[in-house]
Design a protein around this motif. Structure first.
Motif, PDB file in Angstrom:
ATOM      1  N   LEU A 280       0.751  -1.221   0.169  1.00 44.31           N
ATOM      2  CA  LEU A 280       0.154   0.021   0.071  1.00 44.31           C
ATOM      3  C   LEU A 280       0.985   1.277   0.095  1.00 44.31           C
ATOM      4  N   GLN A 281       1.924   1.067   0.750  1.00 40.52           N
ATOM      5  CA  GLN A 281       2.935   2.327   0.867  1.00 40.52           C
ATOM      6  C   GLN A 281       3.576   2.464  -0.765  1.00 40.52           C
ATOM      7  N   PHE A 282       3.993   1.622  -1.442  1.00 38.53           N
ATOM      8  CA  PHE A 282       4.259   1.575  -2.820  1.00 38.53           C
ATOM      9  C   PHE A 282       3.303   2.361  -3.622  1.00 38.53           C
ATOM     10  N   PHE A 283       1.936   1.837  -3.390  1.00 37.37           N
ATOM     11  CA  PHE A 283       0.996   2.434  -4.150  1.00 37.37           C
ATOM     12  C   PHE A 283       0.817   3.985  -3.901  1.00 37.37           C
ATOM     13  N   PHE A 284       0.910   4.362  -2.639  1.00 37.28           N
ATOM     14  CA  PHE A 284       0.747   5.938  -2.430  1.00 37.28           C
ATOM     15  C   PHE A 284       1.985   6.816  -2.963  1.00 37.28           C
ATOM     16  N   THR A 285       3.280   6.059  -2.982  1.00 34.46           N
ATOM     17  CA  THR A 285       4.370   6.902  -3.158  1.00 34.46           C
ATOM     18  C   THR A 285       4.437   6.920  -4.859  1.00 34.46           C
ATOM     19  N   SER A 286       3.893   5.987  -5.523  1.00 30.55           N
ATOM     20  CA  SER A 286       4.013   6.068  -6.904  1.00 30.55           C
ATOM     21  C   SER A 286       2.978   6.421  -7.723  1.00 30.55           C
ATOM     22  N   THR A 287       1.544   6.827  -7.067  1.00 33.95           N
ATOM     23  CA  THR A 287       0.589   7.429  -7.932  1.00 33.95           C
ATOM     24  C   THR A 287       0.246   8.657  -7.121  1.00 33.95           C
ATOM     25  N   PRO A 288      -0.795   9.293  -7.723  1.00 34.21           N
ATOM     26  CA  PRO A 288      -1.174  10.551  -6.903  1.00 34.21           C
ATOM     27  C   PRO A 288      -2.310  10.525  -5.827  1.00 34.21           C
ATOM     28  N   TYR A 289      -2.724   9.118  -5.735  1.00 35.34           N
ATOM     29  CA  TYR A 289      -3.692   8.528  -4.805  1.00 35.34           C
ATOM     30  C   TYR A 289      -3.177   8.698  -3.473  1.00 35.34           C
ATOM     31  N   THR A 290      -4.186   9.008  -2.235  1.00 39.92           N
ATOM     32  CA  THR A 290      -3.651   9.281  -1.001  1.00 39.92           C
ATOM     33  C   THR A 290      -4.194   8.586   0.223  1.00 39.92           C
ATOM     34  N   ARG A 291      -5.333   7.698  -0.536  1.00 35.86           N
ATOM     35  CA  ARG A 291      -6.399   6.928   0.239  1.00 35.86           C
ATOM     36  C   ARG A 291      -6.636   5.583  -0.340  1.00 35.86           C
ATOM     37  N   ILE A 292      -7.066   4.713   0.513  1.00 28.17           N
ATOM     38  CA  ILE A 292      -7.549   3.393   0.038  1.00 28.17           C
ATOM     39  C   ILE A 292      -9.014   3.282   0.621  1.00 28.17           C
ATOM     40  N   ASP A 293     -10.049   3.181   0.250  1.00 27.56           N
ATOM     41  CA  ASP A 293     -11.269   2.949   1.042  1.00 27.56           C
ATOM     42  C   ASP A 293     -11.678   1.771   1.502  1.00 27.56           C
ATOM     43  N   GLN A 294     -10.959   0.432   0.553  1.00 28.93           N
ATOM     44  CA  GLN A 294     -11.315  -0.801   0.958  1.00 28.93           C
ATOM     45  C   GLN A 294     -10.422  -1.964   0.685  1.00 28.93           C
ATOM     46  N   ILE A 295     -10.236  -2.713   1.410  1.00 30.08           N
ATOM     47  CA  ILE A 295      -9.355  -3.751   0.903  1.00 30.08           C
ATOM     48  C   ILE A 295      -9.923  -5.059   0.970  1.00 30.08           C
ATOM     49  N   MET A 296      -9.748  -5.912  -0.378  1.00 23.36           N
ATOM     50  CA  MET A 296     -10.357  -7.047  -0.569  1.00 23.36           C
ATOM     51  C   MET A 296      -9.520  -8.031  -0.418  1.00 23.36           C
ATOM     52  N   GLU A 313      -6.632  -3.912  11.463  1.00 25.83           N
ATOM     53  CA  GLU A 313      -6.331  -3.004  12.523  1.00 25.83           C
ATOM     54  C   GLU A 313      -5.097  -2.254  12.074  1.00 25.83           C
ATOM     55  N   ARG A 314      -4.041  -2.820  11.307  1.00 23.82           N
ATOM     56  CA  ARG A 314      -2.898  -2.233  11.004  1.00 23.82           C
ATOM     57  C   ARG A 314      -2.882  -0.810   9.863  1.00 23.82           C
ATOM     58  N   ALA A 315      -3.915  -1.172   8.832  1.00 25.32           N
ATOM     59  CA  ALA A 315      -4.056  -0.410   7.945  1.00 25.32           C
ATOM     60  C   ALA A 315      -5.177   0.749   8.125  1.00 25.32           C
ATOM     61  N   GLN A 316      -6.066   0.146   9.059  1.00 19.20           N
ATOM     62  CA  GLN A 316      -6.955   1.225   9.373  1.00 19.20           C
ATOM     63  C   GLN A 316      -8.024   1.313   8.217  1.00 19.20           C
ATOM     64  N   VAL A 317      -8.417   0.427   7.544  1.00 24.35           N
ATOM     65  CA  VAL A 317      -9.026   0.467   6.377  1.00 24.35           C
ATOM     66  C   VAL A 317     -10.038  -0.896   6.477  1.00 24.35           C
ATOM     67  N   PRO A 318     -11.525  -0.578   6.223  1.00 25.15           N
ATOM     68  CA  PRO A 318     -12.440  -1.824   6.110  1.00 25.15           C
ATOM     69  C   PRO A 318     -11.790  -3.009   5.371  1.00 25.15           C
ATOM     70  N   THR A 319     -11.623  -4.170   5.826  1.00 25.97           N
ATOM     71  CA  THR A 319     -11.112  -5.313   4.921  1.00 25.97           C
ATOM     72  C   THR A 319     -12.033  -6.457   5.137  1.00 25.97           C
ATOM     73  N   SER A 320     -12.070  -7.025   3.947  1.00 28.76           N
ATOM     74  CA  SER A 320     -12.898  -8.226   3.827  1.00 28.76           C
ATOM     75  C   SER A 320     -12.477  -9.188   2.977  1.00 28.76           C
ATOM     76  N   VAL A 321     -12.517 -10.582   3.218  1.00 25.47           N
ATOM     77  CA  VAL A 321     -12.323 -11.762   2.462  1.00 25.47           C
ATOM     78  C   VAL A 321     -13.461 -12.012   1.155  1.00 25.47           C
ATOM     79  N   ILE A 322     -13.171 -11.948   0.146  1.00 27.28           N
ATOM     80  CA  ILE A 322     -14.211 -11.774  -1.072  1.00 27.28           C
ATOM     81  C   ILE A 322     -14.432 -13.397  -1.518  1.00 27.28           C
ATOM     82  N   SER A 323     -15.904 -13.480  -2.010  1.00 22.41           N
ATOM     83  CA  SER A 323     -16.068 -14.541  -2.829  1.00 22.41           C
ATOM     84  C   SER A 323     -16.668 -14.350  -4.316  1.00 22.41           C
ATOM     85  N   PRO A 324     -16.266 -14.546  -5.317  1.00 22.76           N
ATOM     86  CA  PRO A 324     -16.717 -14.158  -6.612  1.00 22.76           C
ATOM     87  C   PRO A 324     -18.173 -14.701  -6.844  1.00 22.76           C
TER      88      PRO A 324
END
Length: 359
Positions: A280-296, A313-324
């Motif tokens: 996620l840190q790589f994503f923030f440093t290499s794109t103009p985006y500053t937030r993630i709203d959801q982790i799947m 808990e670590r990322a402070q972002v709503p996180t869920s395990v997904i089923s297609p």
């Protein structure tokens, strides 16, 4: 020069999705009981021995074909037409602009001459296909065209596996595109169809974890890092002094000593969380985006006890395990408890099975 990677061919006959991964082969069959509604009819997962598929390359065609045959039998499907996929690393894709008024034959010639510039191989060594994506908003006389090309042997190896298993390959897609089709269906089920949300999807495979960040139907960021479920298998093998194959079996069945959760699983979950937050840190440093709203979370290791909660808990972002298969009907002959464990690893074959309903 034939356009023979049936990459986005038109209306397809009834088919099943067949995904060949590095640790297993997976089959999914969907049906469409009503317009736009899907039903999971059958699926099967069959393990592959280590070394049969390495870095997306099929090293042992006969062994993989046997596994496909076993999975096909176990699934109980009667369809033999399959949609398969190549790993993204084996496919060069390029979006180009071409005049909108070209006839099919002229379009093919233009695509070939454009492909020459982007593909570092002789065209006769390549399977090539293209799809017109549609008009370009600020260039009314042009259309956007997606070119996909892969070394012929990569396509032929997968087709050889299907044929040796008695199946007929009719579509060859790209794994990341197939996965995105299944993902987009899930994102469409979010409030407002997920509009405006920045969603990070982590797929934890056997040897690698890939991240795809989606925003309004587009993949805005993709990256892969060498961290996967095999590491946990290795930890189990070392801790309990057992062979890797036995460790993999015990990992899947949960048949492990009482100290497994504290001594082996928790340290693995901690390092998985560290790897994901680093991505996620790589994503923030290499794109103009500053937030993630959801982790799947998806992939075979996504269901590990405590992973989603520790990450949230670590990322402070709503996180869920997904089923297609969320929001799909499920055939009564599928064991729902087993499906809950297996579903997160079935994103790609589900996306491939959806190709049956392409217009």
């Amino acid at each position: 020069m034939a356009f023979e990677l049936p990459f986005l061919s038109s209306k397809t006959p009834p088919l099943i999705g067949l995904d060949i991964g590095s640790s297993s082969v997976k089959i999914v069959e969907l049906s469409e009981p009503g317009a736009g509604t899907y039903r999971l009819e059958r699926y099967a997962i069959e393990s592959l021995p280590r070394g049969a598929v390495v870095d997306g390359n099929i090293d042992k065609i006969d062994i993989v074909a046997e596994a496909v045959k076993r999975a096909w039998r176990r699934s109980g499907t009667r369809y033999k037409n399959v949609a398969m996929a190549l790993p993204a690393s084996a496919v060069i894709t390029k979006r180009i602009a071409l005049p909108a008024n070209l006839r099919e034959q002229e379009l093919e010639m233009q695509v070939e001459s454009e492909a020459n510039q982007y593909i570092p191989f002789a065209l006769d060594e390549v399977s090539l296909d293209f799809q017109v994506l549609g008009p370009i908003p600020n260039a009314p006389d042009d259309v956007e065209v997606l070119i996909a090309a892969s070394r012929k042997e990569k396509v032929e190896d997968r087709m050889a596996v299907a044929q040796a298993a008695g199946l007929k390959p009719v579509v060859v897609d790209v794994e990341s595109y197939a996965m995105r089709s299944a993902l987009q269906r899930l994102i469409n089920q979010l409030p407002n169809g997920g509009e405006g949300l920045v969603i990070a999807v982590f797929y934890m495979g056997a040897n690698a974890t890939s991240v795809t960040v989606m925003h309004d139907g587009e993949a805005i960021y993709e990256r892969e890092q060498p961290f996967g479920g095999q590491q946990l298998t290795g930890d189990i093998a070392r801790t309990y002094g057992i062979p890797a194959d036995e460790a993999e079996q015990k990992k899947r069945s949960g048949d492990l000593p009482a100290n497994f959760e504290t001594d082996v699983l928790k340290p693995f979950v901690d390092s998985a969380v560290t790897e994901i937050t680093r991505a996620l840190q790589f994503f923030f440093t290499s794109t103009p985006y500053t937030r993630i709203d959801q982790i799947m979370l998806a992939g075979g290791s996504a269901v590990l006890a405590g992973l989603a909660d520790a990450l949230m808990e670590r990322a402070q972002v709503p996180t869920s395990v997904i089923s297609p298969f969320k929001g799909m009907e499920i055939s009564p002959n599928i064991r729902e408890k087993q499906l809950r464990l297996d579903a997160p690893a079935l994103l790609t074959p589900c996306g491939l099975a959806m190709r049956r309903f392409d217009e």
